[in-house]
Design an enzyme around this catalytic site. Sequence first.
Site, short mmCIF file in Angstrom:
data_model
loop_
_atom_site.label_atom_id
_atom_site.label_comp_id
_atom_site.label_asym_id
_atom_site.label_seq_id
_atom_site.Cartn_x
_atom_site.Cartn_y
_atom_site.Cartn_z
N GLU A 47 0.56 1.50 2.08
CA GLU A 47 -0.03 0.16 2.25
C GLU A 47 0.03 -0.58 0.91
O GLU A 47 -0.10 0.05 -0.16
CB GLU A 47 -1.50 0.35 2.65
CG GLU A 47 -2.32 -0.91 2.74
CD GLU A 47 -3.82 -0.63 2.85
OE1 GLU A 47 -4.37 0.21 2.09
OE2 GLU A 47 -4.46 -1.25 3.71
N ASN A 110 -2.80 -8.35 5.62
CA ASN A 110 -2.38 -7.05 5.09
C ASN A 110 -1.35 -6.51 6.09
O ASN A 110 -1.70 -6.14 7.21
CB ASN A 110 -3.61 -6.14 4.98
CG ASN A 110 -3.31 -4.85 4.25
OD1 ASN A 110 -2.16 -4.46 4.10
ND2 ASN A 110 -4.35 -4.17 3.80
N LYS A 127 -2.70 -5.75 9.74
CA LYS A 127 -3.82 -4.80 9.82
C LYS A 127 -4.98 -5.37 10.63
O LYS A 127 -5.46 -6.48 10.36
CB LYS A 127 -4.28 -4.47 8.40
CG LYS A 127 -5.35 -3.39 8.29
CD LYS A 127 -5.55 -3.05 6.82
CE LYS A 127 -6.58 -1.97 6.57
NZ LYS A 127 -6.70 -1.66 5.13
N GLU A 146 -11.23 -6.58 1.09
CA GLU A 146 -10.20 -6.87 2.11
C GLU A 146 -10.68 -7.92 3.11
O GLU A 146 -9.89 -8.72 3.61
CB GLU A 146 -9.81 -5.60 2.86
CG GLU A 146 -8.92 -4.69 2.06
CD GLU A 146 -8.25 -3.64 2.91
OE1 GLU A 146 -7.49 -3.99 3.82
OE2 GLU A 146 -8.52 -2.46 2.67
N CYS A 171 -3.94 2.07 6.86
CA CYS A 171 -5.12 2.63 6.20
C CYS A 171 -6.34 2.80 7.08
O CYS A 171 -6.39 3.70 7.91
CB CYS A 171 -5.44 1.82 4.94
SG CYS A 171 -6.51 2.75 3.83
N ASN A 196 -4.40 3.27 1.12
CA ASN A 196 -4.96 3.27 -0.24
C ASN A 196 -6.41 3.69 -0.08
O ASN A 196 -7.25 2.85 0.29
CB ASN A 196 -4.97 1.87 -0.85
CG ASN A 196 -3.64 1.41 -1.39
OD1 ASN A 196 -3.31 1.61 -2.55
ND2 ASN A 196 -2.87 0.76 -0.54
N1 CDT Z 1 -7.31 0.26 2.28
C1 CDT Z 1 -8.22 0.76 3.12
O1 CDT Z 1 -8.27 0.41 4.30
N2 CDT Z 1 -9.08 1.66 2.58
C2 CDT Z 1 -10.17 2.19 3.33
C3 CDT Z 1 -11.30 2.49 2.40
C4 CDT Z 1 -12.54 2.26 3.09
S1 CDT Z 1 -13.87 2.92 2.25
C5 CDT Z 1 -14.08 4.40 3.15
C6 CDT Z 1 -9.85 3.46 4.08
O2 CDT Z 1 -10.21 3.54 5.26
O3 CDT Z 1 -9.32 4.40 3.53
#
Ligand code: CDT
Length: 314
Positions: A47, A110, A127, A146, A171, A196
């Site tokens: 991502e 995203n 996303k 985000e 993600c 990420n």
């Molecule tokens: N980029 C992304 O979606 N990261 C989220 C972090 C959320 S905090 C648990 C993830 O679900 O990994």
Amino acid sequence: MSRFVHVAAAQLGPIQRSDSRRDVVARLLAHLHHAHEMGCHLVVFPELALTTFFPRWYMEDPEELNAFYEREMPGPETRILFDTAARLGIGFYLGYAELAVEQGVERRYNTAILVGRDGKIVGKYRKVHLPGHDQHEPWRAFQHLEKRYFEPGDDFGVWQAFGGVMGMALCNDRRWSETYRVMGLQGAEMILLGYNTPVHNPPAPEHDDLSMFHNHLVMQAGAYQNGTWVVGVAKAGKEEGCEMIGGTSIIAPSGEIVAACSTKGDELAIARCDLDLCQSYKSTTFNFDRHRRPEAYGRITSQRGATPPQPVAA
Ligand code: CDT
């Protein structure tokens, strides 16, 4: 006859804020070349693979923010990825921040694209499940904006490509069973997913030690419950002081991890994925047409939050 897709899950180590697009694209090209040497047909990148994970900073200056987005794809710095893919006959999935102009209005998403072995875009995904917050929260060790910097997408499409039915997610989508099921209902045989994920989640530090367990748990369950391959690819390592989990893996329709990265840097995990392995799950335990009961699932689409019943008076 089996349908094999030779897949490279192309994990990236950290991308610092000072790294240029050119620096990053050079790393992506190295992955494309190595994957090609290993006989792969498809390379899956993370991502927001062209920049550092910029939602960790609160920014008010639109110019500063806009520098992280792509206004066109391919653009001047990314065209070489498409040209190289076409020359090598290798496709790719790429996550990036998209700045689109729709009916004269600027919109930010995203986004992930799937590019075929001819270097042409097969499909685009925006996303759906945007995590984090939309207001400045300076108490956090790092922010997760985000919800401020992107609008949500509104569909989980799938595409006929690479000899099968391919889906995309990004993600946080991987934590939601609906993500996989909506694609499963369209016959998805392989779901590509870049992420990420910081080790530390400021609102729930008590989960930090379980971050890798949760990463694999959700992807393995999504694969098994929908009889699909899942290719989950991390941006990993210490990026601008924020530790990211890594854990890139290729998961079979059985739910088993068949290939994985072992470092937090640039690394390929490679597997020969037989799309026909999906069938024994899709036609037995998870034969949707035979066993699903959509009449009992109304709440899934009619309701967002949980509504427990009133407590009964003692
Ligand atoms: N980029 C992304 O979606 N990261 C989220 C972090 C959320 S905090 C648990 C993830 O679900 O990994």
